[in-house]
Design a protein around this motif. Structure first.
Motif, mmCIF file in Angstrom:
data_model
loop_
_atom_site.group_PDB
_atom_site.id
_atom_site.type_symbol
_atom_site.label_atom_id
_atom_site.label_comp_id
_atom_site.label_asym_id
_atom_site.label_seq_id
_atom_site.Cartn_x
_atom_site.Cartn_y
_atom_site.Cartn_z
ATOM 1 N N THR A 1 -3.743 -4.302 -15.379
ATOM 2 C CA THR A 1 -3.977 -3.415 -13.884
ATOM 3 C C THR A 1 -4.202 -4.159 -12.865
ATOM 4 O OG1 THR A 1 -4.488 -1.834 -15.576
ATOM 5 C CG2 THR A 1 -5.101 -1.272 -13.206
ATOM 6 N N LEU A 2 -5.191 -5.166 -12.880
ATOM 7 C CA LEU A 2 -5.623 -5.761 -11.720
ATOM 8 C C LEU A 2 -4.413 -6.811 -11.121
ATOM 9 C CD1 LEU A 2 -9.069 -7.189 -13.024
ATOM 10 C CD2 LEU A 2 -8.524 -5.263 -11.019
ATOM 11 N N ARG A 3 -3.650 -7.289 -12.151
ATOM 12 C CA ARG A 3 -2.492 -8.023 -11.939
ATOM 13 C C ARG A 3 -1.445 -7.256 -11.178
ATOM 14 N NH1 ARG A 3 -3.772 -10.146 -16.952
ATOM 15 N NH2 ARG A 3 -4.128 -12.566 -16.851
ATOM 16 N N SER A 4 -1.045 -6.251 -11.762
ATOM 17 C CA SER A 4 -0.147 -5.091 -10.936
ATOM 18 C C SER A 4 -0.606 -4.850 -9.744
ATOM 19 C CB SER A 4 -0.064 -3.994 -11.817
ATOM 20 O OG SER A 4 0.491 -4.075 -12.937
ATOM 21 N N TYR A 5 -1.983 -4.651 -9.395
ATOM 22 C CA TYR A 5 -2.436 -4.375 -7.920
ATOM 23 C C TYR A 5 -2.304 -5.658 -7.194
ATOM 24 C CZ TYR A 5 -5.166 -2.296 -4.210
ATOM 25 O OH TYR A 5 -5.383 -2.065 -2.883
ATOM 26 N N TYR A 6 -3.151 -6.622 -7.255
ATOM 27 C CA TYR A 6 -3.181 -7.704 -6.600
ATOM 28 C C TYR A 6 -1.981 -8.476 -6.445
ATOM 29 C CZ TYR A 6 -8.200 -6.624 -6.220
ATOM 30 O OH TYR A 6 -9.478 -6.013 -5.861
ATOM 31 N N PRO B 1 -7.422 -0.727 -8.372
ATOM 32 C CA PRO B 1 -7.396 0.405 -9.381
ATOM 33 C C PRO B 1 -8.630 0.738 -10.279
ATOM 34 C CG PRO B 1 -5.544 -1.171 -9.516
ATOM 35 C CD PRO B 1 -6.495 -1.737 -8.524
ATOM 36 N N VAL B 2 -9.599 -0.431 -9.934
ATOM 37 C CA VAL B 2 -10.851 -0.084 -10.851
ATOM 38 C C VAL B 2 -12.333 0.309 -9.992
ATOM 39 C CG1 VAL B 2 -10.254 -1.815 -12.593
ATOM 40 C CG2 VAL B 2 -11.445 -2.616 -10.769
ATOM 41 N N GLY B 3 -11.711 0.569 -8.618
ATOM 42 C CA GLY B 3 -13.023 1.135 -7.827
ATOM 43 C C GLY B 3 -13.284 0.311 -6.692
ATOM 44 N N ASN B 4 -12.785 -1.040 -6.836
ATOM 45 C CA ASN B 4 -13.495 -2.163 -5.932
ATOM 46 C C ASN B 4 -13.344 -1.461 -4.342
ATOM 47 O OD1 ASN B 4 -14.900 -3.906 -7.470
ATOM 48 N ND2 ASN B 4 -13.031 -4.649 -8.278
ATOM 49 N N ARG B 5 -13.948 -1.654 -3.325
ATOM 50 C CA ARG B 5 -13.590 -1.121 -2.087
ATOM 51 C C ARG B 5 -12.788 -2.428 -1.357
ATOM 52 N NH1 ARG B 5 -17.890 0.233 2.828
ATOM 53 N NH2 ARG B 5 -16.379 1.932 3.809
ATOM 54 N N LEU B 6 -11.893 -2.095 -0.484
ATOM 55 C CA LEU B 6 -11.464 -3.312 -0.063
ATOM 56 C C LEU B 6 -11.061 -3.276 1.387
ATOM 57 C CD1 LEU B 6 -8.589 -4.282 -2.501
ATOM 58 C CD2 LEU B 6 -10.724 -5.246 -2.225
ATOM 59 N N GLU B 7 -11.596 -3.726 2.436
ATOM 60 C CA GLU B 7 -11.199 -3.329 4.090
ATOM 61 C C GLU B 7 -10.278 -4.475 4.448
ATOM 62 O OE1 GLU B 7 -13.634 -3.874 8.275
ATOM 63 O OE2 GLU B 7 -14.808 -4.358 6.470
ATOM 64 N N PHE B 8 -9.279 -3.882 5.101
ATOM 65 C CA PHE B 8 -8.267 -4.493 5.724
ATOM 66 C C PHE B 8 -8.476 -4.343 7.352
ATOM 67 C CE2 PHE B 8 -6.779 -3.425 1.552
ATOM 68 C CZ PHE B 8 -6.431 -4.580 1.067
ATOM 69 N N LEU B 9 -8.511 -5.616 7.919
ATOM 70 C CA LEU B 9 -8.661 -5.265 9.479
ATOM 71 C C LEU B 9 -7.837 -6.375 10.323
ATOM 72 C CD1 LEU B 9 -11.953 -6.821 10.520
ATOM 73 C CD2 LEU B 9 -11.210 -7.015 8.246
ATOM 74 N N GLU B 10 -7.463 -5.966 11.455
ATOM 75 C CA GLU B 10 -6.701 -6.875 12.314
ATOM 76 C C GLU B 10 -7.386 -6.468 13.713
ATOM 77 O OE1 GLU B 10 -2.113 -7.723 13.420
ATOM 78 O OE2 GLU B 10 -2.406 -5.707 13.343
ATOM 79 N N PRO B 11 -7.606 -7.671 14.448
ATOM 80 C CA PRO B 11 -7.990 -7.511 15.938
ATOM 81 C C PRO B 11 -6.971 -6.572 16.617
ATOM 82 C CG PRO B 11 -8.210 -9.754 15.360
ATOM 83 C CD PRO B 11 -7.395 -9.078 14.075
ATOM 84 N N ALA B 12 -7.332 -5.699 17.594
ATOM 85 C CA ALA B 12 -6.540 -4.866 18.246
ATOM 86 C C ALA B 12 -5.991 -6.152 19.180
ATOM 87 C CB ALA B 12 -7.412 -3.945 19.138
ATOM 88 N N ARG C 1 2.814 -0.285 3.546
ATOM 89 C CA ARG C 1 3.419 -1.016 2.206
ATOM 90 C C ARG C 1 2.458 -0.440 1.056
ATOM 91 N NH1 ARG C 1 4.244 -6.901 0.349
ATOM 92 N NH2 ARG C 1 3.327 -7.023 -1.410
ATOM 93 N N LEU C 2 1.052 -0.509 1.317
ATOM 94 C CA LEU C 2 0.243 -0.082 0.322
ATOM 95 C C LEU C 2 0.402 1.251 -0.023
ATOM 96 C CD1 LEU C 2 -0.972 -3.028 0.907
ATOM 97 C CD2 LEU C 2 -3.192 -1.920 0.609
ATOM 98 N N ALA C 3 0.566 2.210 0.921
ATOM 99 C CA ALA C 3 0.687 3.518 0.560
ATOM 100 C C ALA C 3 1.759 3.841 -0.118
ATOM 101 C CB ALA C 3 0.522 4.187 1.893
ATOM 102 N N ALA C 4 3.190 3.094 0.459
ATOM 103 C CA ALA C 4 4.141 3.245 -0.374
ATOM 104 C C ALA C 4 4.061 2.961 -2.106
ATOM 105 C CB ALA C 4 5.445 2.361 0.071
ATOM 106 N N GLN C 5 2.990 2.002 -2.172
ATOM 107 C CA GLN C 5 2.948 1.662 -3.593
ATOM 108 C C GLN C 5 1.814 2.382 -4.262
ATOM 109 O OE1 GLN C 5 4.133 -1.073 -5.360
ATOM 110 N NE2 GLN C 5 5.597 -1.676 -3.698
ATOM 111 N N GLY C 6 1.372 3.592 -3.744
ATOM 112 C CA GLY C 6 0.348 4.508 -4.344
ATOM 113 C C GLY C 6 -1.128 4.203 -3.844
#
Length: 127
Positions: free
Chosen positions: A19-24, A108-119, A83-88
């Protein structure tokens, strides 16, 4: 003297490697790298994308952290979120960090991830 972060390790439950391989690899677009043989027997999997390294280690009695998370810098955050939203993946935008666009999601196992980009205006100041 500290010079860099080599990797960030997140925990995962027993048997979740596929499951992790599919996601990451599949959703985030990272590349799985082989674990050294002495560590491979412990389970889990490692991923890289450029200089970003995430290690997913098996933890007995796993419970995802509610607050702790890696902050992953991306380019073209709108396209990456789409892209992430399109993948579910569920993408939750947050405007609480001045000078940045950012969103959170969970693996998929509930780990929180933050994605950021400077404005754009903040990115110019960082140069």
């Amino acid at each position: 003297m500290l010079v860099a972060i080599d990797h960030v390790q997140l925990a995962a439950p027993f048997g979740s490697e596929d499951t992790l391989r599919s996601y990451y690899a599949g959703v985030l677009g990272m590349t799985e790298v082989p674990k050294p043989p002495a560590l491979a027997a412990r389970g889990g999997c490692w991923f890289e994308a450029g200089s970003v390294r995430l290690h997913l280690g098996i933890q007995h009695g796993f419970r995802p952290a509610e607050k702790a998370h890696p902050g992953l810098r991306v380019r073209d955050i709108e396209a990456y979120a789409a892209r992430l939203a399109a993948q579910g993946a569920e993408v939750t935008w947050d405007d609480g960090l001045p000078g940045h666009r950012r969103f959170f999601c969970e693996d998929p196992v509930g780990n929180r991830l933050e994605f950021l980009e400077p404005a754009p205006q903040a990115a110019q100041l960082l140069r």
